[in-house]
Design an enzyme around this catalytic site. Structure first.
Site, PDB file in Angstrom:
ATOM      1  N   HIS A  48      43.390 -72.558  -5.518  1.00 47.40           N
ATOM      2  CA  HIS A  48      42.869 -73.808  -5.702  1.00 47.40           C
ATOM      3  C   HIS A  48      43.988 -74.464  -6.013  1.00 47.40           C
ATOM      4  O   HIS A  48      44.469 -75.553  -7.167  1.00 47.40           O
ATOM      5  CB  HIS A  48      41.270 -74.496  -7.038  1.00 47.40           C
ATOM      6  CG  HIS A  48      40.760 -75.691  -6.534  1.00 47.40           C
ATOM      7  ND1 HIS A  48      39.774 -75.861  -7.146  1.00 47.40           N
ATOM      8  CD2 HIS A  48      41.210 -76.475  -6.395  1.00 47.40           C
ATOM      9  CE1 HIS A  48      39.464 -76.997  -6.053  1.00 47.40           C
ATOM     10  NE2 HIS A  48      40.273 -78.067  -5.811  1.00 47.40           N
ATOM     11  N   ILE A  49      44.484 -74.867  -4.751  1.00 42.86           N
ATOM     12  CA  ILE A  49      46.244 -74.957  -5.179  1.00 42.86           C
ATOM     13  C   ILE A  49      46.784 -76.296  -3.984  1.00 42.86           C
ATOM     14  O   ILE A  49      47.407 -77.155  -4.211  1.00 42.86           O
ATOM     15  CB  ILE A  49      47.310 -74.738  -5.217  1.00 42.86           C
ATOM     16  CG1 ILE A  49      47.656 -73.342  -4.197  1.00 42.86           C
ATOM     17  CG2 ILE A  49      47.569 -73.194  -6.170  1.00 42.86           C
ATOM     18  CD1 ILE A  49      48.748 -72.719  -3.861  1.00 42.86           C
ATOM     19  N   GLY A  50      45.308 -77.027  -3.767  1.00 38.47           N
ATOM     20  CA  GLY A  50      45.710 -77.635  -2.704  1.00 38.47           C
ATOM     21  C   GLY A  50      46.327 -79.456  -2.766  1.00 38.47           C
ATOM     22  O   GLY A  50      47.105 -79.524  -2.301  1.00 38.47           O
ATOM     23  N   ARG A 108      35.659 -78.750  -0.870  1.00 38.20           N
ATOM     24  CA  ARG A 108      34.677 -77.678  -2.346  1.00 38.20           C
ATOM     25  C   ARG A 108      34.011 -76.737  -1.307  1.00 38.20           C
ATOM     26  O   ARG A 108      33.544 -76.920  -0.415  1.00 38.20           O
ATOM     27  CB  ARG A 108      33.628 -78.446  -2.588  1.00 38.20           C
ATOM     28  CG  ARG A 108      34.090 -79.456  -3.324  1.00 38.20           C
ATOM     29  CD  ARG A 108      35.468 -79.062  -5.043  1.00 38.20           C
ATOM     30  NE  ARG A 108      35.696 -80.256  -5.798  1.00 38.20           N
ATOM     31  CZ  ARG A 108      37.058 -80.451  -5.543  1.00 38.20           C
ATOM     32  NH1 ARG A 108      37.722 -79.909  -4.750  1.00 38.20           N
ATOM     33  NH2 ARG A 108      37.128 -81.687  -6.709  1.00 38.20           N
ATOM     34  N   GLY A 130      37.435 -87.127   7.154  1.00 38.49           N
ATOM     35  CA  GLY A 130      38.044 -88.220   5.633  1.00 38.49           C
ATOM     36  C   GLY A 130      39.304 -88.334   5.758  1.00 38.49           C
ATOM     37  O   GLY A 130      40.405 -88.172   6.908  1.00 38.49           O
ATOM     38  N   ARG A 131      39.946 -89.242   4.426  1.00 40.07           N
ATOM     39  CA  ARG A 131      41.348 -89.117   4.187  1.00 40.07           C
ATOM     40  C   ARG A 131      42.159 -87.368   4.947  1.00 40.07           C
ATOM     41  O   ARG A 131      42.854 -87.729   5.762  1.00 40.07           O
ATOM     42  CB  ARG A 131      42.059 -89.487   3.414  1.00 40.07           C
ATOM     43  CG  ARG A 131      41.148 -90.561   3.327  1.00 40.07           C
ATOM     44  CD  ARG A 131      41.590 -90.769   1.386  1.00 40.07           C
ATOM     45  NE  ARG A 131      40.447 -90.846   1.040  1.00 40.07           N
ATOM     46  CZ  ARG A 131      39.309 -91.154   0.224  1.00 40.07           C
ATOM     47  NH1 ARG A 131      39.547 -92.534   0.237  1.00 40.07           N
ATOM     48  NH2 ARG A 131      38.538 -90.741   0.082  1.00 40.07           N
ATOM     49  N   ILE A 132      41.577 -86.770   4.249  1.00 34.93           N
ATOM     50  CA  ILE A 132      42.562 -85.396   4.224  1.00 34.93           C
ATOM     51  C   ILE A 132      42.122 -84.678   5.867  1.00 34.93           C
ATOM     52  O   ILE A 132      43.150 -84.176   6.227  1.00 34.93           O
ATOM     53  CB  ILE A 132      42.017 -85.005   3.779  1.00 34.93           C
ATOM     54  CG1 ILE A 132      42.182 -84.617   2.030  1.00 34.93           C
ATOM     55  CG2 ILE A 132      42.383 -82.902   3.228  1.00 34.93           C
ATOM     56  CD1 ILE A 132      41.639 -84.010   0.656  1.00 34.93           C
ATOM     57  N   GLU A 183      33.785 -71.467  -8.666  1.00 36.08           N
ATOM     58  CA  GLU A 183      34.829 -71.255  -9.275  1.00 36.08           C
ATOM     59  C   GLU A 183      35.310 -71.074 -10.458  1.00 36.08           C
ATOM     60  O   GLU A 183      34.495 -71.559 -11.436  1.00 36.08           O
ATOM     61  CB  GLU A 183      35.993 -72.347  -8.656  1.00 36.08           C
ATOM     62  CG  GLU A 183      36.660 -72.541  -7.605  1.00 36.08           C
ATOM     63  CD  GLU A 183      37.324 -73.571  -6.721  1.00 36.08           C
ATOM     64  OE1 GLU A 183      37.692 -74.232  -7.855  1.00 36.08           O
ATOM     65  OE2 GLU A 183      37.355 -74.349  -5.937  1.00 36.08           O
TER      66      GLU A 183
HETATM   67  C1  GLV Z   1      41.548 -81.036  -6.115  1.00 31.35           C
HETATM   68  O1  GLV Z   1      40.150 -80.512  -5.466  1.00 31.35           O
HETATM   69  C2  GLV Z   1      40.742 -82.781  -5.427  1.00 31.35           C
HETATM   70  O2  GLV Z   1      39.700 -82.789  -5.793  1.00 31.35           O
HETATM   71  O3  GLV Z   1      41.440 -83.301  -6.055  1.00 31.35           O
HETATM   72  C1  GLV Z   2      39.285 -87.270   0.486  1.00 28.28           C
HETATM   73  O1  GLV Z   2      40.585 -87.836   0.594  1.00 28.28           O
HETATM   74  C2  GLV Z   2      39.034 -86.933   1.421  1.00 28.28           C
HETATM   75  O2  GLV Z   2      38.568 -88.192   2.228  1.00 28.28           O
HETATM   76  O3  GLV Z   2      39.579 -86.006   3.165  1.00 28.28           O
END
Ligand code: GLV
Ligand code: GLV
Length: 331
Positions: free
Chosen positions: A288-290, A241, A159-161, A270
């Site tokens: 969880h600091i992404g 997740r 996806g985006r990330i 968590e």
């Molecule tokens: C962080 O985990 C988010 O989903 O933004």
């Molecule tokens: C979330 O932002 C994704 O699409 O990975």
């Protein structure tokens, strides 16, 4: 009529000014509080709200929607992931659900790379040793880690990330694999990645990075059978997740050196970690600091507020996730 907006945690950025300037009445957590609201307090806090600015640690299910009341129009999650919200239930009740995509993509991709490098080169373990007074000078055999250059990166979650994680690999001349049932031409165009079966990705990747959201299809996607086919030198990174990975199976895989290392920012339960995980030297563990960069968090706040303001004025919020949502009529 000034809409009542319940904010479940104090966040950074210009959110408060923006909500007040738009004429909203605010219900804020008690001054000085900085922890997820205990459930009974959360249910009380959202009572009568027209909108909620919610954290990923707040569960929104039928009970929470009941507690808020029928006037509720929007739950704006301060996160890109929204598995804490029952979106079908929200849609049934005419509540818009929104998230904060894009603005945290780069920050989260950076944490994936930080974890990848830290796990590959044993930064956690070696830093812990130094602080414990165990640095006695350079050694030719100390903390030998994995090379990155020219290796194969497997992306779970294109996806985006996942896209930005893959694009950042260009500096290491990596070959990029992903596993998607039908293929994602945009992802391939942007990253040069090749679509393969999941098993092939797991067998061939030196670095496996999960940026997957949590849903029925992704829960425990990676468990004992998957660890069994990974390379012994493989490094697994997880920033989407936690429940995507069977964490107990991961502990076994790391302990038995079925894989080389893991770098985690998210966990199955968590804030609890699976038994034994914290004792493993070959795991780099972040709380969880992404999305936790100054810029990302400020932008997430503005995005959440703008979604709230759209919904309470009867408009379609820009980052709507329950796309079958229909605004409430009459109010
Ligand atoms: C962080 O985990 C988010 O989903 O933004
Ligand atoms: C979330 O932002 C994704 O699409 O990975």
């Amino acid at each position: 009529m000034s809409p009542l907006i319940a904010v479940t945690r104090r966040i950074t950025g210009q959110w408060e000014e923006r909500l007040r300037a738009a004429g909203c009445e605010l219900r804020l957590p008690p001054a000085g509080a900085d922890a997820p609201m205990p459930r009974p307090q959360l249910l009380e806090h959202i009572k009568g709200a027209d909108g909620v600015l919610a954290m990923l640690t707040d569960r929104f299910d039928a009970e929470a929607f009941d507690a808020a009341g029928p006037q509720l129009r929007v739950v704006a999650n301060y996160a890109v992931g929204f598995n804490n919200i029952d979106t079908a239930e929200a849609t049934r009740r005419g509540v818009a659900v929104t998230n904060t995509p894009d603005v945290l993509t780069a920050a989260t991709a950076d944490i994936a790379w930080a974890l990848l490098m830290a796990s590959a080169r044993r930064l956690g373990e070696s830093e812990r040793d130094l602080r414990a007074g165990k640095f006695h000078g350079w050694g030719p055999n100390d903390y030998l880690g994995m090379d990155l250059d020219g290796k194969t990166l497997g992306i779970l979650g294109p996806g985006r990330i996942g896209t930005v994680i893959a694009k950042r690999s260009i500096g290491w001349d990596m070959k990029v694999l992903y596993a998607h049932p039908t293929g994602k031409p945009d992802f391939e165009r942007e990253t040069g990645a090749k679509n393969v079966a999941l098993d092939q990705l797991l067998r061939e990747s030196d670095f496996i990075v999960s940026a997957l959201p949590l849903n029925d299809r992704t829960k425990h996607l990676i468990g004992a059978p998957q660890f069994a086919i990974m390379k012994k030198t493989a490094v697994l990174v997880s920033v989407g997740r936690g429940p995507v990975i069977d964490e107990a199976a991961l502990v076994t895989a790391l302990r038995e050196k079925q894989i080389f290392a893991a770098g985690l920012d998210v966990y199955e339960f968590e804030p609890k970690l699976a038994d034994g995980l914290m004792q493993l030297e070959n795991a780099v563990l972040l709380p969880h600091i992404g999305s936790g960069s100054v810029g990302a968090r400020a932008d997430m706040a503005i995005m959440a507020v703008d979604n709230i303001l759209a919904a309470v004025s009867g408009k379609r919020p820009p980052q709507l996730v329950n796309s079958d949502w229909q605004p409430k009529t009459g109010a």
